[in-house]
Design a protein around this motif. Structure first.
Motif, short mmCIF file in Angstrom:
data_model
loop_
_atom_site.label_atom_id
_atom_site.label_comp_id
_atom_site.label_asym_id
_atom_site.label_seq_id
_atom_site.Cartn_x
_atom_site.Cartn_y
_atom_site.Cartn_z
N LYS A 133 -1.29 5.33 56.66
CA LYS A 133 -2.62 6.46 56.81
C LYS A 133 -2.95 7.10 55.71
O LYS A 133 -4.08 7.24 55.36
CB LYS A 133 -2.14 7.20 57.38
N LEU A 134 -1.86 7.51 54.12
CA LEU A 134 -2.14 8.24 53.33
C LEU A 134 -2.97 7.44 51.74
O LEU A 134 -3.13 7.64 50.90
CB LEU A 134 -1.38 8.79 53.16
N GLY A 135 -1.74 5.91 52.34
CA GLY A 135 -2.10 4.76 50.84
C GLY A 135 -0.79 5.10 50.11
O GLY A 135 -1.26 4.65 49.02
N LEU A 136 -0.04 5.74 50.39
CA LEU A 136 1.36 5.77 49.55
C LEU A 136 2.06 4.07 49.25
O LEU A 136 1.85 3.39 49.98
CB LEU A 136 2.97 6.00 50.36
N ALA A 137 2.11 4.31 47.85
CA ALA A 137 3.13 2.55 47.47
C ALA A 137 4.59 2.53 48.90
O ALA A 137 4.83 3.98 49.09
CB ALA A 137 3.45 3.29 46.23
N PRO A 138 4.94 1.91 48.96
CA PRO A 138 3.61 0.32 49.12
C PRO A 138 2.90 -0.19 50.34
O PRO A 138 3.12 -0.96 50.01
CB PRO A 138 4.90 -0.39 48.90
N PHE A 139 2.93 0.97 50.94
CA PHE A 139 1.07 0.69 51.76
C PHE A 139 -0.14 1.41 51.08
O PHE A 139 -0.63 1.18 51.66
CB PHE A 139 1.76 1.40 52.60
N HIS A 140 -0.10 0.97 49.58
CA HIS A 140 -1.43 1.13 49.18
C HIS A 140 -2.74 0.37 48.53
O HIS A 140 -3.56 0.65 48.28
CB HIS A 140 -0.90 1.40 47.84
N TYR A 141 -2.17 -0.80 49.22
CA TYR A 141 -3.08 -1.52 48.41
C TYR A 141 -4.85 -2.12 49.08
O TYR A 141 -5.66 -2.45 47.91
CB TYR A 141 -2.57 -3.13 48.60
N TRP A 142 -4.84 -1.63 50.17
CA TRP A 142 -5.70 -1.08 51.16
C TRP A 142 -6.91 0.08 50.39
O TRP A 142 -7.83 -0.42 50.07
CB TRP A 142 -5.63 -1.07 52.62
N TRP A 169 0.49 2.87 36.94
CA TRP A 169 0.21 1.51 36.76
C TRP A 169 -0.80 0.51 36.66
O TRP A 169 -1.62 0.15 36.21
CB TRP A 169 1.86 0.44 36.91
N GLY A 170 -1.47 1.09 37.98
CA GLY A 170 -2.11 0.35 38.30
C GLY A 170 -3.78 1.06 38.09
O GLY A 170 -4.57 0.47 38.16
N GLY A 171 -3.79 1.88 37.18
CA GLY A 171 -4.85 2.88 37.28
C GLY A 171 -5.32 2.19 35.69
O GLY A 171 -6.29 2.93 34.95
N LEU A 172 -3.62 1.42 34.83
CA LEU A 172 -4.11 0.86 33.65
C LEU A 172 -5.04 0.49 33.48
O LEU A 172 -6.14 0.44 32.28
CB LEU A 172 -2.70 0.84 33.20
N ASN A 173 -5.61 -0.31 34.23
CA ASN A 173 -6.66 -1.91 33.86
C ASN A 173 -8.05 -2.17 34.98
O ASN A 173 -8.26 -2.38 34.18
CB ASN A 173 -5.92 -2.79 33.98
N GLN A 174 -8.02 -0.59 34.81
CA GLN A 174 -9.27 -0.47 35.82
C GLN A 174 -10.66 -0.29 34.59
O GLN A 174 -9.91 0.78 34.21
CB GLN A 174 -9.22 0.40 36.91
N THR A 175 -10.75 -0.75 35.02
CA THR A 175 -12.81 -0.18 34.93
C THR A 175 -13.98 0.17 35.31
O THR A 175 -14.93 1.03 35.58
CB THR A 175 -13.94 -1.52 34.18
N GLN A 176 -13.26 0.38 37.02
CA GLN A 176 -14.32 0.70 38.10
C GLN A 176 -13.55 2.71 38.04
O GLN A 176 -12.73 2.53 38.37
CB GLN A 176 -14.70 -0.07 39.39
N TYR A 231 -6.20 5.24 43.11
CA TYR A 231 -5.22 5.23 42.11
C TYR A 231 -4.41 6.47 41.64
O TYR A 231 -3.42 6.76 41.89
CB TYR A 231 -5.17 4.56 40.66
N SER A 232 -5.67 7.39 40.79
CA SER A 232 -5.37 8.63 41.05
C SER A 232 -4.78 9.29 42.20
O SER A 232 -3.67 10.54 42.47
CB SER A 232 -6.38 9.51 40.45
N SER A 233 -6.05 9.73 43.64
CA SER A 233 -4.85 9.44 44.31
C SER A 233 -4.19 9.27 45.43
O SER A 233 -2.84 10.02 45.53
CB SER A 233 -6.80 9.13 45.39
N ILE A 234 -3.13 7.79 44.77
CA ILE A 234 -1.97 7.80 45.30
C ILE A 234 -1.37 7.85 44.24
O ILE A 234 -0.02 8.67 45.10
CB ILE A 234 -1.67 5.79 44.50
N PHE A 265 -4.02 7.06 31.01
CA PHE A 265 -5.28 5.91 31.06
C PHE A 265 -6.24 7.54 31.38
O PHE A 265 -7.87 6.56 31.40
CB PHE A 265 -4.85 5.04 32.59
N TYR A 266 -6.05 8.29 32.01
CA TYR A 266 -6.77 9.22 31.97
C TYR A 266 -7.96 9.20 30.29
O TYR A 266 -8.99 9.88 30.37
CB TYR A 266 -6.64 10.76 31.69
N THR A 267 -6.53 9.90 28.96
CA THR A 267 -6.78 9.83 28.00
C THR A 267 -7.95 8.80 27.33
O THR A 267 -8.76 8.62 27.01
CB THR A 267 -5.82 9.77 27.39
#
Length: 345
Positions: free
Chosen positions: A105-114, A167-174, A181-184, A292-294
């Motif tokens: 429900k929280l979207g914690l890894a490894p259940f975060h893909y949704w 790691w997931g937020g590194l290659n995002q443009t949206q 990913y920040s929430s995760i 990735f924030y920078t």
């Protein structure tokens, strides 16, 4: 949508986590979770396009699966102990089932893909609800049963979530995916400290919500959904661009901004509990988050987007939308670190 229907939906969304927080009965907690789940579905499909329908379907299937698991654990616990609360005698398998369902429900890894996919397919204001208010009910359950949870499993969930969020937020443009990913990653920090000091988890949650709200408000104000669209703000609303950069650095935990406070407190508490390896790994993963924030700040603020000269006249022809909450929340999310001695007492 009909205004009366919208009012009923928002009241239900508000009441669901409140019921979960104020109840000590596991069945009522589950009812609160279901209320918040079912009430937000109409908001997810409000735009009536394929992306929002797909996001609503993914969200419903994932959350319904997690609700089924936690309901099974609650019923089996009642059959074993005859009570609607978790006790010291509760089977560890049931506690682990509850922890896994709440992690989904929280979207914690490894259940975060949704989580990134759902956040990307819904409007900004609904994404804000999904990443802030919808996290409160599962975290309130974890807060009540933290002393029964297995510290090893929570540590594994925490470090995996921090790593995947960074790691997931590194290659995002949206932007919505970046915030997901920040929430995760932030949920991982909360899970890391949960078995040792749940009050610090609450502090982290409050500061995370305070930082996320102005970020989404700034994005909604300018309809900015990608990095390229934010880079156009240099000649439209330079003040908003500066505020956005400060909030992003605060989310990354850079001192002397507010976001440094929970990370500093959590690492200090983990070191007091002889969790030096975990705290070291978390600090290293925090650098990835900050990177990735920078990178986002560099691509939006420090590079000049190619535009025509006519666009420099935009500030003189725009009707600004006044928002009194945004500057207040921006100040709180960046300048409250001097209050840390009072908060840590």
């Amino acid at each position: 949508m009909n205004p009366i229907t919208l009012i009923i939906i928002y009241i239900t969304i508000f009441m669901g986590p409140m019921i979960t927080m104020l109840s000590s009965n596991l069945l009522l907690m589950w009812v609160g979770l279901e209320m918040s789940l079912l009430a937000i579905i109409p908001l997810l499909i409000n735009k009536k396009n394929p992306r929002s329908t797909e996001a609503a379907t993914k969200y419903f299937i994932t959350q319904a699966t997690a609700s089924m698991i936690i309901l099974l654990a609650i019923v089996l616990n009642y059959k074993q102990l005859g009570t609607w609360t978790f006790q010291q005698q509760t089977n560890n398998i049931l506690l682990n089932m509850t922890l896994i369902s709440l992690s989904i429900k929280l979207g914690l890894a490894p259940f975060h893909y949704w989580l990134p996919e759902v956040t990307q397919g819904i409007p900004m204001h609904t994404g804000l609800l999904l990443l802030t208010w919808q996290k409160i009910a599962p975290l309130s359950i974890l807060f009540q049963i933290y002393h029964l949870l297995n510290p090893t499993i929570t540590a594994i969930l925490a470090i995996t979530s921090i790593f995947m969020g960074a790691w997931g937020g590194l290659n995002q443009t949206q932007m919505r995916k970046i915030m997901a990913y920040s929430s995760i990653a932030h949920m991982g920090w909360m899970m890391a400290i949960l078995p040792y000091n749940p009050n610090l988890m609450l502090l982290n949650l409050i500061i995370y919500i305070i930082m996320t709200i102005p970020m989404f408000m700034a994005l909604t104000l300018n309809s900015s959904t990608t990095i390229n669209s934010i880079s156009l703000l240099w000649n439209k609303m330079p003040t908003i661009l500066t505020m956005t950069s400060l909030i992003l650095l605060s989310l990354g935990g850079l001192p002397p901004l507010t976001g440094f406070l929970p990370k500093w407190a959590i690492i200090s508490e983990l070191l007091k509990n002889n969790c030096s390896t975990l705290s070291t790994l978390m600090a290293m993963m925090a650098l990835l988050n900050l990177f990735f924030y920078t990178r986002l700040i560099y691509s939006t603020s420090l590079t000049m987007f190619p535009t025509n000269n006519n666009s420099k006249m935009i500030p003189y022809h725009m009707n600004y939308k006044h928002n009194l909450i945004l500057p207040t929340l921006t100040i709180i999310s960046t300048l409250t670190l001097p209050l840390s001695p009072q908060l840590m007492m």
